[in-house]
Write a protein that holds these residues in place. Structure first.
Motif, PDB file in Angstrom:
ATOM      1  N   GLY A 205       0.816  -1.213   0.000  1.00  0.00           N
ATOM      2  CA  GLY A 205       0.000   0.000   0.000  1.00  0.00           C
ATOM      3  C   GLY A 205       0.847   1.258   0.000  1.00  0.00           C
ATOM      4  N   ARG A 206       1.917   1.226   0.792  1.00  0.00           N
ATOM      5  CA  ARG A 206       2.794   2.409   0.901  1.00  0.00           C
ATOM      6  C   ARG A 206       3.338   2.796  -0.476  1.00  0.00           C
ATOM      7  NH1 ARG A 206       6.068   0.810   5.570  1.00  0.00           N
ATOM      8  NH2 ARG A 206       4.397   1.331   6.989  1.00  0.00           N
ATOM      9  N   ALA A 207       3.672   1.795  -1.284  1.00  0.00           N
ATOM     10  CA  ALA A 207       4.241   2.062  -2.616  1.00  0.00           C
ATOM     11  C   ALA A 207       3.234   2.739  -3.543  1.00  0.00           C
ATOM     12  CB  ALA A 207       4.714   0.737  -3.233  1.00  0.00           C
ATOM     13  N   HIS A 208       1.939   2.583  -3.238  1.00  0.00           N
ATOM     14  CA  HIS A 208       0.896   3.146  -4.112  1.00  0.00           C
ATOM     15  C   HIS A 208       0.141   4.296  -3.443  1.00  0.00           C
ATOM     16  CE1 HIS A 208       1.059  -0.046  -7.202  1.00  0.00           C
ATOM     17  NE2 HIS A 208       1.312  -0.870  -6.193  1.00  0.00           N
ATOM     18  N   GLY A 209       0.491   4.617  -2.204  1.00  0.00           N
ATOM     19  CA  GLY A 209      -0.266   5.634  -1.473  1.00  0.00           C
ATOM     20  C   GLY A 209      -1.674   5.151  -1.155  1.00  0.00           C
ATOM     21  N   LYS A 210      -1.788   3.857  -0.847  1.00  0.00           N
ATOM     22  CA  LYS A 210      -3.094   3.255  -0.569  1.00  0.00           C
ATOM     23  C   LYS A 210      -3.049   2.504   0.762  1.00  0.00           C
ATOM     24  CE  LYS A 210      -5.199   4.459  -4.415  1.00  0.00           C
ATOM     25  NZ  LYS A 210      -6.408   5.317  -4.444  1.00  0.00           N
ATOM     26  N   VAL A 215      -5.608  -2.017  -1.058  1.00  0.00           N
ATOM     27  CA  VAL A 215      -4.761  -2.980  -1.793  1.00  0.00           C
ATOM     28  C   VAL A 215      -5.502  -4.308  -1.933  1.00  0.00           C
ATOM     29  CG1 VAL A 215      -2.647  -4.370  -1.619  1.00  0.00           C
ATOM     30  CG2 VAL A 215      -2.579  -1.909  -1.122  1.00  0.00           C
ATOM     31  N   THR A 216      -6.138  -4.744  -0.837  1.00  0.00           N
ATOM     32  CA  THR A 216      -6.851  -6.026  -0.848  1.00  0.00           C
ATOM     33  C   THR A 216      -8.015  -6.009  -1.838  1.00  0.00           C
ATOM     34  OG1 THR A 216      -6.268  -6.361   1.468  1.00  0.00           O
ATOM     35  CG2 THR A 216      -8.114  -7.651   0.611  1.00  0.00           C
ATOM     36  N   LEU A 217      -8.797  -4.941  -1.808  1.00  0.00           N
ATOM     37  CA  LEU A 217      -9.960  -4.872  -2.712  1.00  0.00           C
ATOM     38  C   LEU A 217      -9.496  -4.807  -4.170  1.00  0.00           C
ATOM     39  CD1 LEU A 217     -12.163  -2.447  -0.580  1.00  0.00           C
ATOM     40  CD2 LEU A 217     -12.472  -4.926  -0.857  1.00  0.00           C
ATOM     41  N   ARG A 218      -8.391  -4.073  -4.401  1.00  0.00           N
ATOM     42  CA  ARG A 218      -7.839  -4.008  -5.763  1.00  0.00           C
ATOM     43  C   ARG A 218      -7.373  -5.398  -6.225  1.00  0.00           C
ATOM     44  NH1 ARG A 218      -8.181  -0.908 -10.276  1.00  0.00           N
ATOM     45  NH2 ARG A 218      -7.122  -2.332 -11.648  1.00  0.00           N
ATOM     46  N   TRP A 219      -6.705  -6.115  -5.315  1.00  0.00           N
ATOM     47  CA  TRP A 219      -6.220  -7.483  -5.617  1.00  0.00           C
ATOM     48  C   TRP A 219      -7.392  -8.376  -6.024  1.00  0.00           C
ATOM     49  CZ3 TRP A 219      -7.139 -11.817  -2.231  1.00  0.00           C
ATOM     50  CH2 TRP A 219      -6.390 -12.962  -2.530  1.00  0.00           C
ATOM     51  N   ASN A 240     -12.993   2.552   0.561  1.00  0.00           N
ATOM     52  CA  ASN A 240     -13.122   1.247  -0.094  1.00  0.00           C
ATOM     53  C   ASN A 240     -13.546   1.364  -1.556  1.00  0.00           C
ATOM     54  OD1 ASN A 240     -12.388   0.135   2.338  1.00  0.00           O
ATOM     55  ND2 ASN A 240     -14.450  -0.446   2.951  1.00  0.00           N
ATOM     56  N   PHE A 241     -14.048   2.541  -1.939  1.00  0.00           N
ATOM     57  CA  PHE A 241     -14.423   2.742  -3.343  1.00  0.00           C
ATOM     58  C   PHE A 241     -13.263   3.305  -4.154  1.00  0.00           C
ATOM     59  CE2 PHE A 241     -16.763   4.778  -6.880  1.00  0.00           C
ATOM     60  CZ  PHE A 241     -17.556   3.713  -7.261  1.00  0.00           C
ATOM     61  N   ASP A 242     -12.275   3.854  -3.446  1.00  0.00           N
ATOM     62  CA  ASP A 242     -11.182   4.577  -4.109  1.00  0.00           C
ATOM     63  C   ASP A 242     -10.054   3.605  -4.513  1.00  0.00           C
ATOM     64  OD1 ASP A 242      -9.608   6.611  -5.067  1.00  0.00           O
ATOM     65  OD2 ASP A 242      -8.929   7.268  -3.073  1.00  0.00           O
ATOM     66  N   ILE A 243     -10.405   2.652  -5.354  1.00  0.00           N
ATOM     67  CA  ILE A 243      -9.433   1.615  -5.750  1.00  0.00           C
ATOM     68  C   ILE A 243      -9.329   1.490  -7.270  1.00  0.00           C
ATOM     69  CG2 ILE A 243      -9.818   0.285  -3.637  1.00  0.00           C
ATOM     70  CD1 ILE A 243     -11.461  -1.702  -5.452  1.00  0.00           C
ATOM     71  N   LEU A 244      -9.835   2.509  -7.953  1.00  0.00           N
ATOM     72  CA  LEU A 244      -9.945   2.390  -9.414  1.00  0.00           C
ATOM     73  C   LEU A 244      -8.863   3.171 -10.149  1.00  0.00           C
ATOM     74  CD1 LEU A 244     -13.817   2.823  -9.430  1.00  0.00           C
ATOM     75  CD2 LEU A 244     -12.547   0.673  -9.602  1.00  0.00           C
ATOM     76  N   ASP A 245      -7.965   3.810  -9.398  1.00  0.00           N
ATOM     77  CA  ASP A 245      -6.961   4.672 -10.036  1.00  0.00           C
ATOM     78  C   ASP A 245      -5.543   4.120  -9.882  1.00  0.00           C
ATOM     79  OD1 ASP A 245      -6.672   5.035  -7.339  1.00  0.00           O
ATOM     80  OD2 ASP A 245      -6.637   7.231  -7.407  1.00  0.00           O
ATOM     81  N   PHE A 246      -5.413   2.843  -9.550  1.00  0.00           N
ATOM     82  CA  PHE A 246      -4.080   2.249  -9.483  1.00  0.00           C
ATOM     83  C   PHE A 246      -4.182   0.763  -9.825  1.00  0.00           C
ATOM     84  CE2 PHE A 246      -3.538  -0.289  -5.431  1.00  0.00           C
ATOM     85  CZ  PHE A 246      -4.845  -0.185  -4.978  1.00  0.00           C
ATOM     86  N   ALA A 247      -3.025   0.154 -10.124  1.00  0.00           N
ATOM     87  CA  ALA A 247      -3.014  -1.276 -10.456  1.00  0.00           C
ATOM     88  C   ALA A 247      -1.852  -1.935  -9.735  1.00  0.00           C
ATOM     89  CB  ALA A 247      -2.878  -1.471 -11.964  1.00  0.00           C
ATOM     90  N   LEU A 248      -2.035  -3.181  -9.347  1.00  0.00           N
ATOM     91  CA  LEU A 248      -0.970  -3.956  -8.705  1.00  0.00           C
ATOM     92  C   LEU A 248      -0.164  -4.681  -9.780  1.00  0.00           C
ATOM     93  CD1 LEU A 248      -3.199  -5.412  -5.846  1.00  0.00           C
ATOM     94  CD2 LEU A 248      -1.440  -3.634  -5.603  1.00  0.00           C
TER      95      LEU A 248
END
Ligand SMILES: NC(=O)c1ccc[n+]([C@@H]2O[C@H](COP(=O)([O-])OP(=O)(O)OC[C@H]3O[C@@H](n4cnc5c(N)ncnc54)[C@H](OP(=O)(O)O)[C@@H]3O)[C@@H](O)[C@H]2O)c1
Length: 279
Positions: A205-210, A215-219, A240-248
């Motif tokens: 999360g730290r690497a993405h500012g999340k 991170v879990t919901l994005r995964w 929990n909705f703010d997961i659409l602007d980054f990718a793992l």
């Protein structure tokens, strides 16, 4: 990057990959929280007969002003309503409580051997053919039972909603569901809050500012799986909705998969007549 919630093919319908869970939101608490979730942008709400909040969920939807046809609404038939006749009547009751003329998805909450699966699925199919639900599905069905249900059902099984988070593998079920065109929804996607303290998730999360939760919901959604996190905290509804602007990255996805462990299951209420997939 797109801020649109991906749509996941589920039988004949599309389901938003991110939804708002409402388990344990009782005694009116779901009303403002569902309203808030819809204001934030969620378009998928998950409830169940046994949660005792279908009236509150319906009120939250109406208060939000968001049009009914823009919302994907799921409810679940409780296990004591699996006989022909009982199931149809319970679906009618759910619609009455929710104040809607149909839901988008109606699930069998847990597999139960008391009523024959063929009888229950025939009743569920009838509810769908009467237009009371757009799609039908299952919850907590391991892969062998999912396959059996898919064979017995005339209409496609759209979805199987099961426990899934970083501490559990559902590899076998996901492969079977993919082969059958069934989508998977992850319940307890945040491992009921446990992910927040996980050092691996904190570091990624730290690497993405999340946050670890994000991170879990994005995964989960990056695997084409639907996530339905629940919170009574309005700020976390936004988080929990703010997961659409980054990718793992592939490497980060793999590191999270490696957190799965044999004792990772949180909700083991499967009838003893059945068994979970080994992984
Ligand atoms: N089909 C089934 O059998 C079944 C079973 C269980 C659940 N479900 C569905 O799945 C939904 C989600 O599962 P769940 O409610 O068990 O668990 P969950 O969503 O994994 O976790 C909810 C818990 O995590 C906390 N939380 C929420 N967001 C967080 C964040 N960003 N960071 C840290 N902690 C956070 C919440 O506390 P706060 O409220 O204090 O934020 C709450 O205690 C349910 O609401 C229900 O709709 C289905």
């Amino acid at each position: 990057m797109s801020k649109l919630v991906p749509a996941i093919r589920s039988g004949d319908v599309l389901m938003p990959a991110l939804g708002f869970g409402t388990w344990q939101l009782e005694n009116g608490t779901a009303v403002p929280l569902v309203e808030k979730a819809l204001a934030v942008g969620y378009r998928h709400i998950d409830t169940a007969q046994i949660y005792g909040n279908e009236r509150d969920v319906g009120a939250g939807i109406r208060n939000s002003g968001v049009k009914r046809d823009e919302i994907f609404l799921t409810t679940k038939v409780w296990i004591d309503k699996f006989h022909d006749g009982d199931l149809q009547r319970s679906a009618e009751k759910s619609l009455e409580k929710l104040g809607v003329d149909h839901v988008d998805l109606l699930l069998l909450h847990w597999p139960k051997p008391e009523a024959p699966l063929a009888e229950t699925l025939k009743a569920l199919n009838e509810v769908q053919s009467r237009g009371l639900t757009r799609a039908i599905g299952l919850s907590n069905f391991p892969s062998a039972l999912l396959e059996e249900a898919a064979k017995l059902s005339e209409a496609p099984i759209a979805n199987d909603q099961v426990e899934y988070h970083p501490y559990l593998s559902i590899k076998t079920l996901k492969a079977k569901a993919d082969a059958l065109g069934v989508s998977i929804t992850a319940w307890s996607p945040l491992a009921q809050g446990k992910v927040a303290q996980d050092p691996v998730l904190v570091e990624i999360g730290r690497a993405h500012g999340k946050t670890p939760g994000q991170v879990t919901l994005r995964w989960i959604i990056q695997q084409g799986i639907i996530a339905i996190p629940r919170t009574k905290n309005p700020a976390r509804i936004e988080e929990n909705f703010d997961i659409l602007d980054f990718a793992l990255s592939d490497d980060e996805m793999t590191r999270i998969h490696a957190l799965a462990r044999p004792d990772g299951r949180l909700g083991d209420w499967l009838d003893k007549a059945y068994a979970w997939d080994a992984e």
